[in-house]
Design an enzyme around this catalytic site. Structure first.
Site, PDB file in Angstrom:
ATOM      1  N   LYS A  11       0.970  -1.287   0.012  1.00  0.00           N
ATOM      2  CA  LYS A  11       0.088  -0.088  -0.047  1.00  0.00           C
ATOM      3  C   LYS A  11       1.035   1.220  -0.001  1.00  0.00           C
ATOM      4  O   LYS A  11       2.122   1.236   0.356  1.00  0.00           O
ATOM      5  CB  LYS A  11      -0.899  -0.118   1.235  1.00  0.00           C
ATOM      6  CG  LYS A  11      -1.892  -1.140   1.274  1.00  0.00           C
ATOM      7  CD  LYS A  11      -2.843  -1.091   2.526  1.00  0.00           C
ATOM      8  CE  LYS A  11      -3.748  -2.369   2.252  1.00  0.00           C
ATOM      9  NZ  LYS A  11      -4.689  -2.153   3.465  1.00  0.00           N
ATOM     10  N   TYR A  51     -12.245  -3.527  -3.449  1.00  0.00           N
ATOM     11  CA  TYR A  51     -12.804  -3.491  -2.154  1.00  0.00           C
ATOM     12  C   TYR A  51     -14.480  -3.405  -2.049  1.00  0.00           C
ATOM     13  O   TYR A  51     -15.087  -3.052  -1.273  1.00  0.00           O
ATOM     14  CB  TYR A  51     -12.451  -1.985  -1.539  1.00  0.00           C
ATOM     15  CG  TYR A  51     -10.863  -2.059  -1.013  1.00  0.00           C
ATOM     16  CD1 TYR A  51     -10.558  -3.040  -0.246  1.00  0.00           C
ATOM     17  CD2 TYR A  51      -9.982  -1.106  -1.554  1.00  0.00           C
ATOM     18  CE1 TYR A  51      -9.320  -3.056   0.352  1.00  0.00           C
ATOM     19  CE2 TYR A  51      -8.690  -1.095  -1.088  1.00  0.00           C
ATOM     20  CZ  TYR A  51      -8.049  -2.296  -0.312  1.00  0.00           C
ATOM     21  OH  TYR A  51      -6.973  -2.227   0.202  1.00  0.00           O
ATOM     22  N   PHE A  59     -15.993   3.763   6.032  1.00  0.00           N
ATOM     23  CA  PHE A  59     -14.451   4.074   5.728  1.00  0.00           C
ATOM     24  C   PHE A  59     -14.252   3.840   4.257  1.00  0.00           C
ATOM     25  O   PHE A  59     -12.866   4.104   3.764  1.00  0.00           O
ATOM     26  CB  PHE A  59     -13.604   3.554   6.291  1.00  0.00           C
ATOM     27  CG  PHE A  59     -13.424   1.761   6.462  1.00  0.00           C
ATOM     28  CD1 PHE A  59     -12.969   1.382   5.328  1.00  0.00           C
ATOM     29  CD2 PHE A  59     -14.164   1.171   7.342  1.00  0.00           C
ATOM     30  CE1 PHE A  59     -12.860  -0.120   5.377  1.00  0.00           C
ATOM     31  CE2 PHE A  59     -14.154  -0.192   7.608  1.00  0.00           C
ATOM     32  CZ  PHE A  59     -13.602  -0.955   6.561  1.00  0.00           C
ATOM     33  N   ARG A  87      -1.237 -14.603   4.255  1.00  0.00           N
ATOM     34  CA  ARG A  87      -1.819 -14.179   5.317  1.00  0.00           C
ATOM     35  C   ARG A  87      -1.129 -14.229   6.502  1.00  0.00           C
ATOM     36  O   ARG A  87      -1.161 -13.292   7.372  1.00  0.00           O
ATOM     37  CB  ARG A  87      -3.235 -14.642   5.335  1.00  0.00           C
ATOM     38  CG  ARG A  87      -3.942 -13.903   4.010  1.00  0.00           C
ATOM     39  CD  ARG A  87      -5.451 -14.359   4.058  1.00  0.00           C
ATOM     40  NE  ARG A  87      -6.157 -13.625   5.196  1.00  0.00           N
ATOM     41  CZ  ARG A  87      -6.849 -12.352   5.027  1.00  0.00           C
ATOM     42  NH1 ARG A  87      -6.642 -11.675   3.692  1.00  0.00           N
ATOM     43  NH2 ARG A  87      -7.434 -11.893   5.900  1.00  0.00           N
ATOM     44  N   THR A  93      -4.844  -7.457  10.787  1.00  0.00           N
ATOM     45  CA  THR A  93      -5.502  -6.095  10.116  1.00  0.00           C
ATOM     46  C   THR A  93      -4.596  -4.838  10.979  1.00  0.00           C
ATOM     47  O   THR A  93      -3.996  -4.169  10.403  1.00  0.00           O
ATOM     48  CB  THR A  93      -6.632  -5.809  10.039  1.00  0.00           C
ATOM     49  OG1 THR A  93      -7.454  -6.754   9.216  1.00  0.00           O
ATOM     50  CG2 THR A  93      -7.166  -4.586   9.348  1.00  0.00           C
ATOM     51  N   ARG A 104       3.011  -6.705   9.398  1.00  0.00           N
ATOM     52  CA  ARG A 104       2.271  -5.951  10.219  1.00  0.00           C
ATOM     53  C   ARG A 104       2.766  -5.685  11.583  1.00  0.00           C
ATOM     54  O   ARG A 104       2.869  -4.748  12.135  1.00  0.00           O
ATOM     55  CB  ARG A 104       0.694  -5.809  10.211  1.00  0.00           C
ATOM     56  CG  ARG A 104       0.261  -5.687   8.464  1.00  0.00           C
ATOM     57  CD  ARG A 104      -1.190  -6.218   8.471  1.00  0.00           C
ATOM     58  NE  ARG A 104      -1.851  -5.784   7.295  1.00  0.00           N
ATOM     59  CZ  ARG A 104      -3.068  -6.473   6.853  1.00  0.00           C
ATOM     60  NH1 ARG A 104      -3.653  -7.390   7.378  1.00  0.00           N
ATOM     61  NH2 ARG A 104      -3.521  -5.947   5.544  1.00  0.00           N
ATOM     62  N   ASN A 114      -2.265  -0.170   7.066  1.00  0.00           N
ATOM     63  CA  ASN A 114      -1.440  -1.467   7.442  1.00  0.00           C
ATOM     64  C   ASN A 114      -0.602  -2.011   6.492  1.00  0.00           C
ATOM     65  O   ASN A 114      -0.387  -3.192   6.559  1.00  0.00           O
ATOM     66  CB  ASN A 114      -2.559  -2.431   7.980  1.00  0.00           C
ATOM     67  CG  ASN A 114      -3.745  -2.891   6.790  1.00  0.00           C
ATOM     68  OD1 ASN A 114      -3.309  -2.124   5.724  1.00  0.00           O
ATOM     69  ND2 ASN A 114      -4.613  -3.446   7.126  1.00  0.00           N
ATOM     70  N   HIS A 117      -1.674  -5.580   1.521  1.00  0.00           N
ATOM     71  CA  HIS A 117      -3.002  -6.383   1.288  1.00  0.00           C
ATOM     72  C   HIS A 117      -2.481  -7.653   0.813  1.00  0.00           C
ATOM     73  O   HIS A 117      -1.699  -7.823   0.179  1.00  0.00           O
ATOM     74  CB  HIS A 117      -3.762  -5.775   0.180  1.00  0.00           C
ATOM     75  CG  HIS A 117      -5.012  -6.617  -0.263  1.00  0.00           C
ATOM     76  ND1 HIS A 117      -6.088  -6.351   0.348  1.00  0.00           N
ATOM     77  CD2 HIS A 117      -5.052  -7.696  -1.063  1.00  0.00           C
ATOM     78  CE1 HIS A 117      -7.074  -7.326   0.054  1.00  0.00           C
ATOM     79  NE2 HIS A 117      -6.250  -8.264  -1.027  1.00  0.00           N
ATOM     80  N   GLU A 128      -8.893 -10.179  -7.571  1.00  0.00           N
ATOM     81  CA  GLU A 128      -7.738  -9.165  -7.514  1.00  0.00           C
ATOM     82  C   GLU A 128      -6.734  -9.296  -8.603  1.00  0.00           C
ATOM     83  O   GLU A 128      -6.264  -8.104  -9.189  1.00  0.00           O
ATOM     84  CB  GLU A 128      -7.310  -9.257  -6.254  1.00  0.00           C
ATOM     85  CG  GLU A 128      -8.403  -9.167  -5.120  1.00  0.00           C
ATOM     86  CD  GLU A 128      -8.001  -9.381  -3.556  1.00  0.00           C
ATOM     87  OE1 GLU A 128      -8.725  -9.227  -2.581  1.00  0.00           O
ATOM     88  OE2 GLU A 128      -6.890 -10.049  -3.389  1.00  0.00           O
TER      89      GLU A 128
HETATM   90  P1  CMP Z   1      -7.354  -4.840   4.476  1.00  0.00           P
HETATM   91  O1  CMP Z   1      -7.643  -5.815   5.407  1.00  0.00           O
HETATM   92  O2  CMP Z   1      -6.186  -5.307   3.395  1.00  0.00           O
HETATM   93  O3  CMP Z   1      -8.417  -4.383   3.466  1.00  0.00           O
HETATM   94  C1  CMP Z   1      -9.346  -3.394   4.032  1.00  0.00           C
HETATM   95  C2  CMP Z   1      -8.908  -2.584   4.407  1.00  0.00           C
HETATM   96  O4  CMP Z   1      -9.608  -1.233   5.055  1.00  0.00           O
HETATM   97  C3  CMP Z   1      -7.880  -2.571   5.423  1.00  0.00           C
HETATM   98  O5  CMP Z   1      -6.917  -3.706   5.292  1.00  0.00           O
HETATM   99  C4  CMP Z   1      -7.656  -1.362   6.292  1.00  0.00           C
HETATM  100  O6  CMP Z   1      -6.386  -1.022   5.489  1.00  0.00           O
HETATM  101  C5  CMP Z   1      -8.681  -0.658   5.967  1.00  0.00           C
HETATM  102  N1  CMP Z   1      -9.628  -0.393   7.044  1.00  0.00           N
HETATM  103  C6  CMP Z   1     -10.035  -1.257   7.826  1.00  0.00           C
HETATM  104  N2  CMP Z   1     -10.823  -0.661   8.914  1.00  0.00           N
HETATM  105  C7  CMP Z   1     -10.665   0.703   8.564  1.00  0.00           C
HETATM  106  C8  CMP Z   1     -11.281   1.666   9.347  1.00  0.00           C
HETATM  107  N3  CMP Z   1     -12.207   1.561  10.503  1.00  0.00           N
HETATM  108  N4  CMP Z   1     -11.142   2.946   8.740  1.00  0.00           N
HETATM  109  C9  CMP Z   1     -10.288   3.228   7.685  1.00  0.00           C
HETATM  110  N5  CMP Z   1      -9.681   2.100   7.105  1.00  0.00           N
HETATM  111  C10 CMP Z   1      -9.894   0.763   7.648  1.00  0.00           C
END
Ligand code: CMP
Length: 156
Positions: A11, A51, A59, A87, A93, A104, A114, A117, A128
Site C-alpha cells: 500500500k 474493495y 470508511f 496471510r 489487520t 504488520r 497497515n 494487502h 484481485e
Molecule cells: P485490508 O484488510 O487489507 O482491506 C481492507 C482495508 O480497509 C484494511 O486492510 C484497512 O487498510 C482498511 N480499514 C479497515 N478498517 C478501517 C477503518 N475503520 N477505517 C479506515 N480504514 C480501515
C-alpha cells in the site's frame, strides 16, 4: 498438492516507508515464487472493484482515496497453500495487535495504514489478480529451488 496464487499489494504507506524490498524478501525467503510484479496507480474504478466487500462501510471512500493517492506495488505469489501462507506472514489487520514476526506486527501501528494487502480466499485472489494483471503479465517458470523447498509428493 495444489499450487495456488495470491495477490499482494504494498500500500502507499508501505511504499513511502521503503518496505518494498523487505516485504519481497520475506516472501522469497519463505519459499514462495514471484510470478507477477508491477507498480500501478489504482483508479477509483479498480478500487471500487477491489474493495467491493467494503462498499457499504463508513470508511469506503477514505480507503479508496488513500489507496489511490500514490502508486502501489502489486505482486502475485505462487506456492502450495499460498493464500493462507501469505496471510500468516502479513499478520492481522490492526498493526498494533498483529503478531510479532509478521509484516504488520513488525512494521505497523495502524488499522488503515497497515502496509500491505493479501488475498483472503481463492475467489478473491482470482478477482484481485484480474483487476491488476493481464494473463500475459503472469510469468510461468520453473523454480530452481522447488526440489529443496518441497518434497516430491508436495509438487504433484
Ligand atoms: P485490508 O484488510 O487489507 O482491506 C481492507 C482495508 O480497509 C484494511 O486492510 C484497512 O487498510 C482498511 N480499514 C479497515 N478498517 C478501517 C477503518 N475503520 N477505517 C479506515 N480504514 C480501515
Amino acid at each position: 498438492m495444489a499450487h495456488s496464487r495470491t495477490a499482494v499489494l504494498v500500500k502507499p504507506d508501505g511504499l513511502q516507508r521503503g518496505l518494498i524490498g523487505e516485504i519481497i524478501s520475506r516472501f522469497e525467503r519463505k519459499g514462495l515464487k514471484l510470478v507477477g510484479l508491477k507498480m500501478v496507480n489504482m483508479t477509483d474504478e479498480m478500487l471500487s472493484e477491489w474493495y467491493v466487500e467494503h462498499k457499504d462501510k463508513s470508511f469506503f471512500g477514505e480507503l479508496k482515496q488513500f489507496m489511490g493517492s500514490m502508486p502501489i506495488v502489486s505482486m502475485v505469489w505462487e506456492g502450495v497453500d499460498a493464500i493462507p501462507v501469505v496471510r500468516k506472514l502479513v499478520g492481522t489487520t490492526l498493526g498494533r495487535e498483529a503478531e510479532a514476526g509478521s509484516i504488520r506486527g513488525d512494521f505497523g501501528m495502524s488499522q488503515q495504514f497497515n502496509l500491505i494487502h493479501a488475498s483472503s480466499s481463492a475467489e478473491d485472489a482470482q478477482r484481485e489478480i484480474d483487476i491488476v494483471f493481464d494473463e500475459d503479465e503472469l510469468i510461468q517458470y520453473s523454480g530452481a529451488m522447488d526440489g529443496v523447498i518441497y518434497a516430491d509428493y508436495e509438487l504433484k
